[in-house]
Write a protein that holds these residues in place. Structure first.
Motif, PDB file in Angstrom:
ATOM      1  N   UNK A 118       0.832  -1.197   0.000  1.00  0.00           N
ATOM      2  CA  UNK A 118       0.000   0.000   0.000  1.00  0.00           C
ATOM      3  C   UNK A 118       0.868   1.248   0.000  1.00  0.00           C
ATOM      4  N   UNK A 119       2.153   1.103   0.277  1.00  0.00           N
ATOM      5  CA  UNK A 119       3.064   2.235   0.272  1.00  0.00           C
ATOM      6  C   UNK A 119       3.989   2.147  -0.943  1.00  0.00           C
ATOM      7  N   UNK A 120       4.765   3.200  -1.159  1.00  0.00           N
ATOM      8  CA  UNK A 120       5.727   3.208  -2.259  1.00  0.00           C
ATOM      9  C   UNK A 120       7.125   2.986  -1.689  1.00  0.00           C
ATOM     10  N   UNK A 121       8.033   2.546  -2.545  1.00  0.00           N
ATOM     11  CA  UNK A 121       9.392   2.247  -2.100  1.00  0.00           C
ATOM     12  C   UNK A 121      10.380   2.840  -3.098  1.00  0.00           C
ATOM     13  N   UNK A 122      11.429   3.461  -2.585  1.00  0.00           N
ATOM     14  CA  UNK A 122      12.435   4.115  -3.416  1.00  0.00           C
ATOM     15  C   UNK A 122      13.820   3.733  -2.937  1.00  0.00           C
ATOM     16  N   UNK A 123      14.787   3.839  -3.842  1.00  0.00           N
ATOM     17  CA  UNK A 123      16.151   3.419  -3.522  1.00  0.00           C
ATOM     18  C   UNK A 123      17.139   4.471  -4.004  1.00  0.00           C
ATOM     19  N   UNK A 124      18.187   4.684  -3.232  1.00  0.00           N
ATOM     20  CA  UNK A 124      19.209   5.642  -3.610  1.00  0.00           C
ATOM     21  C   UNK A 124      20.550   5.232  -2.992  1.00  0.00           C
ATOM     22  N   UNK A 125      21.551   6.066  -3.185  1.00  0.00           N
ATOM     23  CA  UNK A 125      22.903   5.787  -2.688  1.00  0.00           C
ATOM     24  C   UNK A 125      22.966   5.875  -1.166  1.00  0.00           C
ATOM     25  N   UNK A 126      23.820   5.089  -0.586  1.00  0.00           N
ATOM     26  CA  UNK A 126      24.018   5.129   0.860  1.00  0.00           C
ATOM     27  C   UNK A 126      24.771   6.388   1.268  1.00  0.00           C
ATOM     28  N   UNK A 127      24.874   6.606   2.567  1.00  0.00           N
ATOM     29  CA  UNK A 127      25.528   7.754   3.184  1.00  0.00           C
ATOM     30  C   UNK A 127      24.971   9.073   2.648  1.00  0.00           C
ATOM     31  N   UNK A 128      23.710   9.345   2.907  1.00  0.00           N
ATOM     32  CA  UNK A 128      23.059  10.558   2.385  1.00  0.00           C
ATOM     33  C   UNK A 128      23.595  11.823   3.043  1.00  0.00           C
ATOM     34  N   UNK A 129      23.417  12.943   2.341  1.00  0.00           N
ATOM     35  CA  UNK A 129      23.802  14.240   2.887  1.00  0.00           C
ATOM     36  C   UNK A 129      22.614  15.217   2.801  1.00  0.00           C
ATOM     37  N   UNK A 154      26.276   2.731  -4.283  1.00  0.00           N
ATOM     38  CA  UNK A 154      25.928   3.418  -5.528  1.00  0.00           C
ATOM     39  C   UNK A 154      25.837   2.499  -6.745  1.00  0.00           C
ATOM     40  N   UNK A 155      26.743   1.541  -6.834  1.00  0.00           N
ATOM     41  CA  UNK A 155      26.767   0.654  -7.998  1.00  0.00           C
ATOM     42  C   UNK A 155      25.574  -0.304  -8.040  1.00  0.00           C
ATOM     43  N   UNK A 234      25.580   9.791  12.740  1.00  0.00           N
ATOM     44  CA  UNK A 234      24.890   8.520  12.515  1.00  0.00           C
ATOM     45  C   UNK A 234      25.640   7.666  11.499  1.00  0.00           C
ATOM     46  N   UNK A 235      25.904   6.428  11.863  1.00  0.00           N
ATOM     47  CA  UNK A 235      26.487   5.478  10.912  1.00  0.00           C
ATOM     48  C   UNK A 235      25.396   4.700  10.185  1.00  0.00           C
ATOM     49  N   UNK A 236      24.184   4.679  10.760  1.00  0.00           N
ATOM     50  CA  UNK A 236      23.047   3.997  10.143  1.00  0.00           C
ATOM     51  C   UNK A 236      22.242   5.011   9.328  1.00  0.00           C
ATOM     52  N   UNK A 237      22.076   4.745   8.033  1.00  0.00           N
ATOM     53  CA  UNK A 237      21.410   5.701   7.146  1.00  0.00           C
ATOM     54  C   UNK A 237      19.963   5.955   7.535  1.00  0.00           C
ATOM     55  N   UNK A 238      19.244   4.919   7.968  1.00  0.00           N
ATOM     56  CA  UNK A 238      17.847   5.105   8.339  1.00  0.00           C
ATOM     57  C   UNK A 238      17.713   5.909   9.627  1.00  0.00           C
ATOM     58  N   UNK A 239      18.634   5.715  10.560  1.00  0.00           N
ATOM     59  CA  UNK A 239      18.626   6.538  11.772  1.00  0.00           C
ATOM     60  C   UNK A 239      18.914   7.993  11.414  1.00  0.00           C
ATOM     61  N   UNK A 240      19.822   8.189  10.466  1.00  0.00           N
ATOM     62  CA  UNK A 240      20.119   9.552  10.019  1.00  0.00           C
ATOM     63  C   UNK A 240      18.898  10.161   9.332  1.00  0.00           C
ATOM     64  N   UNK A 241      18.173   9.354   8.559  1.00  0.00           N
ATOM     65  CA  UNK A 241      16.966   9.849   7.895  1.00  0.00           C
ATOM     66  C   UNK A 241      15.943  10.318   8.926  1.00  0.00           C
TER      67      UNK A 241
END
Length: 275
Positions: A118-129, A154-155, A234-241
């Motif tokens: 029911x939700x959407x899902x997206x993907x991108x590079x790790x270590x966001x800024x 990224x790859x 944050x070393x965890x990307x989702x925690x940083x999000x």
């Protein structure tokens, strides 16, 4: 006098884009939706048949229902939700009142294809800024409250997208990415046709921070500093999000409500005379 189980368009608009925004269910008929195929930010357009199963995925939050003009469909749906223990209101005047007040909408035609989620899902590079936090914030606050975001090497972004039905963003050679001087946040605003002055102000700040054009506004340097600090915390990307969501909530509320406010110290200085 407003009904006790209704909410005005102006009041709902103040909640849109904030963590307090309710779940919004657009129950317009297919004919009514065809006349105005836009959605109130974060709204899900579902049929009355699909609505029967909706409460199971509502959680315990507040729900707002809307139909074309705020009559039987939305009022009956809100009443039914209340019998199931949910806090539910209907939008006064329905989509017609929202539209006539020139409040923001988005174009659902640009949403990813529907699937079993029911939700959407997206993907991108790790270590966001910057962009890779700003875009998820925009999606969750204005498009899909339950959107999921995957951060991978990224790859592997495009391949992960293919395998898991995730839409790639903020990488080269994909639809949702930089275009000329515009960053991905700008592109999302344009493609979803989200027109809101506060978002335009925020977009300039995001663009300045993300492309190192700090001349676009003094706030861009502050956003860059805060974002880089979060990436070190944050070393965890989702925690940083999750931490970044609060950061962008604050920038949005400034852009919407506080651009004219200044601050100085001391505020209670007692003037003395020489007499």
């Amino acid at each position: 006098m407003p009904a006790p189980d209704s909410i005005s368009a102006d009041k709902l608009a103040k909640l849109v884009g904030t963590p307090k925004c309710p779940v919004i269910l657009d129950l317009r008929t297919s004919d009514d939706f065809a006349l105005a195929p836009q959605l109130v930010p974060t709204a899900r357009h579902i049929s009355l048949d699909a609505f029967e199963a909706a409460p199971q995925s509502m959680g315990s939050g507040t729900v707002v229902t809307l139909c074309a003009q705020g009559h039987a469909i939305s009022q009956g749906a809100a009443a039914l939700l209340r019998t199931q223990g949910l806090a539910a209101e209907y939008l006064e005047g329905g989509f017609k009142a929202w539209s006539e007040a020139k409040l923001p909408t988005f174009d659902p035609a640009k949403l990813p294809p529907s699937n079993t989620r029911t939700n959407t899902i997206r993907v991108t590079r790790s270590r966001p800024k910057i962009d890779r936090i700003a875009c998820p914030w925009l999606i969750r606050r204005f498009i899909d409250q339950d959107a999921q975001f995957l951060y991978v090497a990224p790859s592997e972004v495009e391949r992960v997208g293919e395998l898991f039905g995730a839409t790639p963003f903020d990488i080269e050679n994909v639809f949702w990415s930089h275009r000329g001087e515009l960053c991905t946040f700008d592109v999302m605003l344009a493609e979803f046709a989200l027109n809101l002055p506060a978002l335009d102000r925020l977009a300039r700040i995001v663009r300045g921070a993300d492309t190192h054009r700090l001349d676009l506004g003094p706030e861009a340097a502050g956003l860059l500093a805060a974002a880089l600090g979060l990436s070190r915390l944050y070393s965890d990307d989702l925690a940083q999000l999750e931490a970044g969501m609060t950061l962008f909530d604050a920038f949005f509320r400034w852009a919407r409500d506080a651009t004219g406010e200044t601050h100085n110290w001391p505020t209670n200085k007692v003037e003395t005379s020489n007499g």
